[in-house]
Write a protein that holds these residues in place. Sequence first.
Motif, PDB file in Angstrom:
ATOM      1  N   ARG A   1     -11.885   3.649  -3.906  1.00 56.12           N
ATOM      2  CA  ARG A   1     -10.925   3.624  -2.802  1.00 56.12           C
ATOM      3  C   ARG A   1      -9.595   4.253  -3.216  1.00 56.12           C
ATOM      4  NH1 ARG A   1     -11.802   4.181   1.582  1.00 56.12           N
ATOM      5  NH2 ARG A   1     -10.461   2.673   2.634  1.00 56.12           N
TER       6      ARG A   1
ATOM      7  N   VAL B   1       0.305   4.310  -0.522  1.00 54.03           N
ATOM      8  CA  VAL B   1      -0.247   5.536   0.055  1.00 54.03           C
ATOM      9  C   VAL B   1       0.028   5.623   1.552  1.00 54.03           C
ATOM     10  CG1 VAL B   1      -2.339   6.913   0.411  1.00 54.03           C
ATOM     11  CG2 VAL B   1      -2.007   5.682  -1.735  1.00 54.03           C
ATOM     12  N   SER B   2      -0.014   4.508   2.257  1.00 55.86           N
ATOM     13  CA  SER B   2       0.275   4.545   3.694  1.00 55.86           C
ATOM     14  C   SER B   2       1.694   5.031   3.955  1.00 55.86           C
ATOM     15  CB  SER B   2       0.084   3.146   4.306  1.00 55.86           C
ATOM     16  OG  SER B   2      -1.263   2.763   4.257  1.00 55.86           O
TER      17      SER B   2
ATOM     18  N   THR C   1      -6.908  11.744   0.462  1.00 57.58           N
ATOM     19  CA  THR C   1      -6.444  11.853   1.846  1.00 57.58           C
ATOM     20  C   THR C   1      -4.959  12.199   1.885  1.00 57.58           C
ATOM     21  OG1 THR C   1      -8.110  10.244   2.565  1.00 57.58           O
ATOM     22  CG2 THR C   1      -6.240  10.622   4.045  1.00 57.58           C
TER      23      THR C   1
ATOM     24  N   ARG D   1      -8.078   7.293  -1.059  1.00 58.92           N
ATOM     25  CA  ARG D   1      -6.752   7.225  -0.431  1.00 58.92           C
ATOM     26  C   ARG D   1      -5.871   8.381  -0.883  1.00 58.92           C
ATOM     27  NH1 ARG D   1      -7.189   1.564  -1.660  1.00 58.92           N
ATOM     28  NH2 ARG D   1      -5.663   1.770  -3.350  1.00 58.92           N
TER      29      ARG D   1
ATOM     30  N   ASP E   1       0.854  -1.196   0.000  1.00 62.36           N
ATOM     31  CA  ASP E   1       0.000   0.000   0.000  1.00 62.36           C
ATOM     32  C   ASP E   1       0.891   1.247   0.000  1.00 62.36           C
ATOM     33  OD1 ASP E   1      -1.911   1.947   0.258  1.00 62.36           O
ATOM     34  OD2 ASP E   1      -2.362   1.510   2.355  1.00 62.36           O
TER      35      ASP E   1
ATOM     36  N   SER F   1       2.058   8.711   2.958  1.00 58.47           N
ATOM     37  CA  SER F   1       1.412   9.583   3.942  1.00 58.47           C
ATOM     38  C   SER F   1       2.312   9.821   5.151  1.00 58.47           C
ATOM     39  CB  SER F   1       0.078   8.980   4.391  1.00 58.47           C
ATOM     40  OG  SER F   1      -0.852   8.956   3.328  1.00 58.47           O
TER      41      SER F   1
END
Length: 355
Positions: free
Chosen positions: A95, A66-67, A102, A99, A64, A70
Amino acid sequence: MRIELGLTSFADNSDIYTDEGRSDAITAGERIRNIIEEIEVADRNGLDVYGLGEHHRPDYAVSDPVSVLSAAARTTNNIKLSSAVTVLSSDDPVRVYQRFSTLNAISNGRAEIIVGRGSFIESFPLFGYNLNDYDELFNEKIDLLTHINHNEVVNWKGHFRPSIEGLGVYPRSEFGPIPISIATGGTPESSLKAGALGLPITYAIIGGDPKRFKGHVDVYKANAEAYGHDVDKLPIGVHSWGYIAETDEQARREFFPSVKASHDVLARERGWPPYSENSFERELGPNGALYVGSPETVAQKIIDTVETLGITRFMLHTPVGSMPHEKTINTIELLAKRVKPIVDKYFEDKEKESM
């Protein structure tokens, strides 16, 4: 003319191979924390973009992006934060947008999405998709993602993904539509698709002569123009494998073991021949796709690629295979402090001469 320079990574997490031998892989958690530091170093030293790949297998640490992006967003200020790539065919465009919107909020508007069909296919059975629908899945989902990107309330008919009737997708990006580009290894269909949609494109050039991609760029521009898009406003990027050290000889010596180890894993899976030193040397030359050497050597090869293909962004993919973290950091610093000034000055001087 300003060329963006940056990095991509797949967060390789296999055994570490160097010119001094092999050592055991670090944990996935440690590799992820190292990636965050790499992004911080790239931002601190003025690089433009960092792209992080998505994989679902044990030799890559990030499933993932994006995690991870971020987390890096809170400790960086300017660098653009992108996937490289988001395997859109096996994901849900709703989604994906949520994501990245965000991430856009956390980073104050620095999020980008690079989508692709996926050269690794582990995500398809993992999330219940049929590989026989490979192209159709991507076409349907890029249509939905671009629709969501420009419309708060979505009315959309789907075949593989259920339709959406009059529903809002939140949170919205407060900075306007999120930049979305299509990544391709050189299939004509991807150039045609990106051109028709008026989306930026990124070419993954990881083997052979980069000049052969000139035809793909021309197809992309021609189709974009045919669909009424302003080609001068469409960014074109390249990502290629590379590594930088103080000298050409040092870079070659340090980079070859990890490239060979990584390539040979895929060779066993896909029926390719093992990677040889002859293959490595061939790709190092002016007609090869490896950007490996001293800062001066790498800078000149980037300049030649930009001039030949007419691109606006170059991303160095490093490491290939697992390398010691400090060597990756050193490459990032050399790209920023020694390569980027050469590339910037070349195009600044060229622009002055044209005035």
